[in-house]
Design a protein around this motif. Structure first.
Motif, PDB file in Angstrom:
ATOM      1  N   LEU A 223      -1.721   0.470  -9.795  1.00 15.93           N
ATOM      2  CA  LEU A 223      -3.048   0.336  -8.864  1.00 15.93           C
ATOM      3  C   LEU A 223      -3.620  -0.888  -9.097  1.00 15.93           C
ATOM      4  O   LEU A 223      -4.067  -1.104 -10.267  1.00 15.93           O
ATOM      5  CB  LEU A 223      -3.800   1.740  -8.811  1.00 15.93           C
ATOM      6  CG  LEU A 223      -3.417   3.061  -8.313  1.00 15.93           C
ATOM      7  CD1 LEU A 223      -2.009   3.693  -8.537  1.00 15.93           C
ATOM      8  CD2 LEU A 223      -4.454   4.211  -8.422  1.00 15.93           C
TER       9      LEU A 223
ATOM     10  N   PHE B 143       0.821  -1.137   0.140  1.00 14.83           N
ATOM     11  CA  PHE B 143      -0.012  -0.246  -0.082  1.00 14.83           C
ATOM     12  C   PHE B 143       0.931   1.216   0.007  1.00 14.83           C
ATOM     13  O   PHE B 143       1.967   1.223   0.752  1.00 14.83           O
ATOM     14  CB  PHE B 143      -0.886  -0.023   1.429  1.00 14.83           C
ATOM     15  CG  PHE B 143      -1.974  -0.908   1.051  1.00 14.83           C
ATOM     16  CD1 PHE B 143      -3.139  -0.967   0.923  1.00 14.83           C
ATOM     17  CD2 PHE B 143      -1.707  -2.267   1.697  1.00 14.83           C
ATOM     18  CE1 PHE B 143      -4.335  -2.035   0.724  1.00 14.83           C
ATOM     19  CE2 PHE B 143      -2.621  -3.302   1.872  1.00 14.83           C
ATOM     20  CZ  PHE B 143      -3.935  -3.017   1.175  1.00 14.83           C
TER      21      PHE B 143
ATOM     22  N   PRO C 144      -2.985  -0.599   4.821  1.00 16.83           N
ATOM     23  CA  PRO C 144      -3.258   0.854   4.606  1.00 16.83           C
ATOM     24  C   PRO C 144      -3.423   1.649   5.804  1.00 16.83           C
ATOM     25  O   PRO C 144      -4.316   2.434   5.837  1.00 16.83           O
ATOM     26  CB  PRO C 144      -4.578   0.692   3.787  1.00 16.83           C
ATOM     27  CG  PRO C 144      -5.297  -0.291   4.442  1.00 16.83           C
ATOM     28  CD  PRO C 144      -4.171  -1.457   4.589  1.00 16.83           C
TER      29      PRO C 144
ATOM     30  N   VAL D  35      -1.335   8.078  -0.846  1.00 11.53           N
ATOM     31  CA  VAL D  35      -1.995   8.652  -2.045  1.00 11.53           C
ATOM     32  C   VAL D  35      -1.415  10.004  -2.172  1.00 11.53           C
ATOM     33  O   VAL D  35      -1.400  10.347  -3.481  1.00 11.53           O
ATOM     34  CB  VAL D  35      -3.501   8.769  -1.903  1.00 11.53           C
ATOM     35  CG1 VAL D  35      -4.210   9.399  -3.148  1.00 11.53           C
ATOM     36  CG2 VAL D  35      -4.163   7.187  -1.844  1.00 11.53           C
TER      37      VAL D  35
ATOM     38  N   GLU E 296      -9.163   0.711  -5.598  1.00  8.60           N
ATOM     39  CA  GLU E 296      -9.430   1.711  -5.567  1.00  8.60           C
ATOM     40  C   GLU E 296      -8.724   2.501  -4.253  1.00  8.60           C
ATOM     41  O   GLU E 296      -8.660   1.554  -3.257  1.00  8.60           O
ATOM     42  CB  GLU E 296     -10.988   2.182  -5.495  1.00  8.60           C
ATOM     43  CG  GLU E 296     -11.640   1.957  -6.721  1.00  8.60           C
ATOM     44  CD  GLU E 296     -11.368   3.020  -7.748  1.00  8.60           C
ATOM     45  OE1 GLU E 296     -11.251   4.049  -7.337  1.00  8.60           O
ATOM     46  OE2 GLU E 296     -11.104   2.659  -8.885  1.00  8.60           O
ATOM     47  N   PRO E 297      -8.559   3.655  -3.997  1.00  5.32           N
ATOM     48  CA  PRO E 297      -7.823   4.118  -2.813  1.00  5.32           C
ATOM     49  C   PRO E 297      -8.844   4.011  -1.660  1.00  5.32           C
ATOM     50  O   PRO E 297      -9.954   3.991  -1.817  1.00  5.32           O
ATOM     51  CB  PRO E 297      -7.711   5.673  -3.109  1.00  5.32           C
ATOM     52  CG  PRO E 297      -7.724   5.689  -4.381  1.00  5.32           C
ATOM     53  CD  PRO E 297      -8.721   4.686  -5.202  1.00  5.32           C
ATOM     54  N   ARG E 298      -8.100   3.705  -0.398  1.00  7.73           N
ATOM     55  CA  ARG E 298      -8.867   3.328   0.759  1.00  7.73           C
ATOM     56  C   ARG E 298      -8.289   4.259   1.709  1.00  7.73           C
ATOM     57  O   ARG E 298      -7.325   4.456   2.291  1.00  7.73           O
ATOM     58  CB  ARG E 298      -8.655   1.999   1.421  1.00  7.73           C
ATOM     59  CG  ARG E 298      -9.187   0.894   0.592  1.00  7.73           C
ATOM     60  CD  ARG E 298      -8.577  -0.427   1.046  1.00  7.73           C
ATOM     61  NE  ARG E 298      -8.977  -0.765   2.256  1.00  7.73           N
ATOM     62  CZ  ARG E 298      -8.581  -1.761   3.075  1.00  7.73           C
ATOM     63  NH1 ARG E 298      -7.648  -2.869   2.263  1.00  7.73           N
ATOM     64  NH2 ARG E 298      -8.901  -2.115   4.344  1.00  7.73           N
TER      65      ARG E 298
ATOM     66  N   TYR F 137      -4.692   5.510   1.663  1.00  3.74           N
ATOM     67  CA  TYR F 137      -3.576   4.640   0.926  1.00  3.74           C
ATOM     68  C   TYR F 137      -4.486   3.984  -0.203  1.00  3.74           C
ATOM     69  O   TYR F 137      -5.605   3.882  -0.076  1.00  3.74           O
ATOM     70  CB  TYR F 137      -3.368   3.562   2.120  1.00  3.74           C
ATOM     71  CG  TYR F 137      -2.224   4.163   2.966  1.00  3.74           C
ATOM     72  CD1 TYR F 137      -0.860   4.085   2.797  1.00  3.74           C
ATOM     73  CD2 TYR F 137      -2.541   4.974   4.016  1.00  3.74           C
ATOM     74  CE1 TYR F 137       0.065   4.376   3.547  1.00  3.74           C
ATOM     75  CE2 TYR F 137      -1.578   5.529   4.835  1.00  3.74           C
ATOM     76  CZ  TYR F 137      -0.350   5.343   4.855  1.00  3.74           C
ATOM     77  OH  TYR F 137       0.651   5.869   5.151  1.00  3.74           O
ATOM     78  N   VAL F 138      -3.713   3.218  -1.148  1.00  2.00           N
ATOM     79  CA  VAL F 138      -4.212   2.750  -2.190  1.00  2.00           C
ATOM     80  C   VAL F 138      -3.348   1.297  -2.452  1.00  2.00           C
ATOM     81  O   VAL F 138      -1.815   1.385  -2.269  1.00  2.00           O
ATOM     82  CB  VAL F 138      -3.999   3.198  -3.405  1.00  2.00           C
ATOM     83  CG1 VAL F 138      -2.643   3.828  -4.151  1.00  2.00           C
ATOM     84  CG2 VAL F 138      -4.758   2.700  -4.731  1.00  2.00           C
TER      85      VAL F 138
END
Length: 614
Positions: A203, A159, A185, A162, A206-208, A211-212
């Motif tokens: 990637l 991770f 993340p 972002v 999807e970003p969390r 974090y991604v």
């Protein structure tokens, strides 16, 4: 030949903010998100035309337009580009320009924070995702100039942070200083290694939050553990960068990137100060504390979540909770530091307001133990002994202390207000010991019962009143932090309150002078929680870089059970994690004597155990 970008518009191929990003910041402009692309451009660097065209407008006044000094160029096929926030311009209206022609120099004029180029693209007759004025996304026109292609393996999976990435579809490029690859993340998860700056990564989801999930070529990463599993065979990592050269009058180290403001090669600490670390991670040795608003030298690009700096030794303070080692004993053992890193932006504290109109009781003390808040709000007139007990029971909790004075139909000057409230504030904050706190100066000043119509008539008058009070309080308590008070939500009601948006905009200098902003929000069966969340987003949009504490939040629905309220509160708190400037939410209220607060009080309801089980 159809229209295309032929030249990169700045001297730096680095995108700071993508089209459509941060919709909460653009509510005030009636935009669904960022209406252009922000590209790295330090002050004084050159700005270039992306394609041939004709200059149609040159705006040279830095203060009369959100774009500040800017240039507009008309191109073929009905396209138009806008180059915003400039320092100066090199062109005139009706002048023909070529791709790569110098239009001006970069700066941060207009509605801007830090030097950069804001590039907007328009096309006659276009309608794109509810954007007005023919605005379209320039990203597809920029991508061919970047030349991105998926990197080859073998890969390591993990991770990445972002904000340190430039993301386009399923690819991303790391910032110049690189970014940490983590096992989960979270900022406190295991660090797998450092992804080299400028690397392309893939990637995988999807970003969390911050974090991604990513897949990184092993050739682009310095692994902490050589045995880290890879998708294919491993490859030798590049050597780490050399450390900065030592300076006997300065200290080199690393600080959290999100807690500083950078202007060229200089940086400034945020409103709460920050720790200086020996290594670019939260577990790095604490070299000392940099006080709020201290300036220092930025010595290189950020490395993921941290930026390298050099700070003067006479500005650097010992870490909190420690005494400096004796100067005569160079071999003294390093003291144990009990000073956790300031939480990364986006980690919102969940809190509870203590009793509003009665003393704190043993039952309330037990309620707090059930709820396990990480933020506690109290009125300064509460019994210091009870505040001390709560502080002892919740050693990691942050605090909000609110001043209290009845101003209904009374004309009270800032000096009188200070004289009437300072002793209570001093006793309350002393009871907290070494706990971190902010002081909320006053309460709902846009209502008649709280000074409107007597001590001030408008938001502009409150602005002057608050600024004077803030000056007096800072002189009396020079190390404390003070926040602008939460307003009563809703519109104007004659002889009762002024619309909260009108009031806060009239007193904007007061908000900007304070160390943060207090916000009140409430919902019920009439107005859903989503409206409160939209109001929070609007506050963030108006005060984009101001720390926000939601100092009162509650569901006033008399029919809703405590269990359902608790679940709503947890959801509201979780949703706030997407807003990086929100520091905490204090739900209202633990207990209250007045019947009007009966629906909100937690005592004798099953709210606290559910909140505490989070």
């Amino acid at each position: 030949m159809s229209f295309q970008f032929e030249f990169w518009p700045t001297e730096f191929r680095h995108i700071n903010q993508l089209f459509g990003a941060n919709p909460q910041n653009y509510v005030q402009f009636n935009l669904p998100g960022h209406e252009g692309v922000d590209i790295m451009a330090p002050t004084g660097s050159r700005i270039f035309a992306v394609a041939p065209g004709t200059v149609t407008r040159v705006h040279t006044n830095p203060d009369t337009h959100n774009y500040g000094i800017h240039v507009r160029v008309r191109h073929i096929d009905g396209y138009q580009t806008i180059y915003a926030h400039l320092e100066s311009v090199n062109v005139e209206p009706n002048q023909m320009v070529q791709a790569g022609s110098v239009l001006g120099r970069a700066d941060n004029t207009g509605n801007s924070f830090g030097s950069h180029l804001h590039l907007t693209l328009k096309k006659d007759g276009a309608s794109f995702d509810n954007y007005p004025s023919n605005i379209i996304d320039p990203t597809p026109f920029l991508l061919p100039l970047l030349g991105w292609h998926p990197p080859a393996g073998p890969y390591v999976e993990g991770f990445a942070y972002v904000p340190a990435l430039i993301i386009i579809d399923q690819l991303a490029q790391t910032a110049a200083g690189g970014v940490n690859l983590r096992s989960r993340p979270r900022t406190d998860s295991r660090r797998l290694g450092l992804i080299t700056g400028g690397s392309l990564i893939i990637l995988t989801a999807e970003p969390r939050g911050q974090y991604v999930a990513v897949r990184v070529p092993t050739a682009a990463i310095t692994l902490e553990d050589p045995n880290t599993p890879t998708v294919n065979d491993n490859a030798p990592p590049p050597p780490p960068p050399p450390p900065p050269e030592p300076n006997t009058n300065m200290t080199n180290g690393w600080v959290a990137t999100t807690a500083i403001t950078i202007n060229d090669n200089n940086g400034t600490a945020g409103p709460f100060g920050l720790n200086l670390r020996a290594e670019p991670n939260r577990n790095g040795r604490n070299l000392g504390f940099i006080p709020a608003h201290t300036t220092f030298t930025v010595t290189g690009p950020n490395q993921g979540e941290y930026t390298p700096i050099r700070v003067a030794n006479n500005q650097l303070q010992p870490p909190f909770g420690t005494a400096p080692p004796p100067p005569t004993n160079e071999d003294a053992e390093e003291p144990v530091i009990n000073n956790p890193e300031q939480p990364m932006l986006g980690q919102v504290d969940l809190g509870l307001h203590t009793a509003i109109d009665q003393p704190i009781t043993p039952a309330e003390i037990h309620l707090f133990e059930q709820a396990r808040p990480t933020l506690i709000k109290a009125i300064a007139t509460q019994d210091p002994a009870q505040l001390a007990l709560l502080a002892q029971n919740h050693p990691s909790a942050q605090w909000i202390i609110r001043t209290h004075l009845d101003l209904h139909r009374q004309t009270v000057s800032p000096a009188d207000y200070l004289a009437a409230t300072l002793t209570d504030v001093q006793q309350a904050t002393s009871a907290l010991g070494d706990k971190e706190y902010v002081i909320e100066l006053h309460h709902k000043p846009n209502k008649a019962q709280n000074g409107l119509g007597s001590s001030w008539q408008t938001g502009e008058e409150f602005n002057q009143w608050f600024l004077e009070l803030l000056t007096l309080y800072r002189a009396a308590l020079p190390t404390a932090k003070f926040i602008y008070p939460g307003l009563s939500p809703g519109g104007t009601v004659t002889n009762f309150q002024i619309d909260y948006i009108q009031f806060i905009e009239a007193s904007r200098p007061a908000v900007e002078a304070a160390d943060g902003l207090g916000v009140h929000t409430y919902w019920s069966h009439v107005q859903p929680m989503a409206e409160s969340e939209r109001a929070i987003a609007d506050y963030i949009g108006r005060f984009r870089f101001t720390p926000i504490w939601i100092t009162e939040a509650s569901n006033k629905d008399p029919q809703l059970s405590g269990t359902r309220k608790a679940r709503q509160y947890l959801q509201f708190w979780r949703n706030l994690q997407t807003h990086p400037t929100v520091r905490g939410v204090a739900f209202f209220v633990a207990s209250a004597q007045h019947p009007r607060h009966a629906n909100e009080a937690w005592l004798d309801k099953d709210i606290a155990p559910i909140i505490g089980s989070r």
